[in-house]
Scaffold this motif. Structure first.
Motif: not given
Length: 206
Positions: A92, A77, A124, A101, A117, A95, A121, A105, A7
């Motif tokens: 991030s 991620v 997320v 997003v 990740s 996001e 990340g 995911v 991503l």
């Protein structure tokens, strides 16, 4: 062959995505190995919008958009970002509250073999609900933010990476390389991971 989707988003940390891209991109084919009839991994990048402006002004053209890409066996991620002086989040931290997003995911994770990740990340993944009841790590300077993003997750700040089975998180920036080499070793054998690291001239955490 496994497909790896990484991503991308604006303000992404360059090494967060480029490190895993390199590891999976050269694994199994970096030293003239003949054990594989085809490269074990195909790597591509995905993003909601294109082009992506990474940290320090690097412009990237993602291979695919989130709504149109091949099925991915492994999802990566990455992290990167923070807050503007006025408190507006970017990278991030933006996001992790982006429904497009988060939905991508969640949906991708349902059919993926592994979800990884790097750095923040993990925010997320936490906001997507994928870390509930699990253990995770992130960048050492982002522990408080991680607790807010994933309140039902055991945070292990001293770990380079944390393997929950399907979901693996890594600490900050360069730790994504170590995690990716670990995943190569888990899937293909430690000898392949060691050969990949040797080709990259990288001494990785084991």
């Amino acid at each position: 062959m496994r497909t790896v989707a990484i991503l991308l988003f604006d303000a992404i940390e360059v090494l967060d995505f480029a490190g895993p891209f390199e590891v999976f991109g050269v694994a199994g084919r970096s030293t003239g190995q003949t054990r594989f009839s085809e490269p074990p991994f195909t790597v591509f990048t995905v993003a909601e919008n294109t082009p992506v402006s990474a940290r320090n002004g690097l412009s990237i053209n993602p291979t695919y958009r989130l709504d149109n890409h091949p099925k991915a066996d492994i999802i990566v991620v990455p992290g990167g970002g923070g807050f503007h002086p006025d408190g507006t989040p970017f990278g991030s931290r933006r996001e992790m509250n982006n429904p497009v997003v988060l939905n991508w995911v969640r949906q991708s994770a349902e059919s993926a073999e592994l979800v990884l990740s790097v750095c923040t990340g993990s925010f997320v993944l936490g906001k997507a609900g994928l870390l509930d009841g699990l253990a995770a790590t992130t960048h050492f300077m982002a522990i408080d933010g991680m607790r807010q993003a994933a309140p039902n997750t055991e945070i292990r700040p001293a770990e380079r990476y944390v393997d929950n089975g399907k979901i693996i998180t890594s600490a900050g920036i360069s730790a994504g390389i170590d995690m990716s080499l670990y995943v190569v070793g888990r899937l293909l054998g430690k000898d392949v991971a060691d050969e990949t690291a040797r080709y990259m001239q990288y001494d990785y955490w084991q």
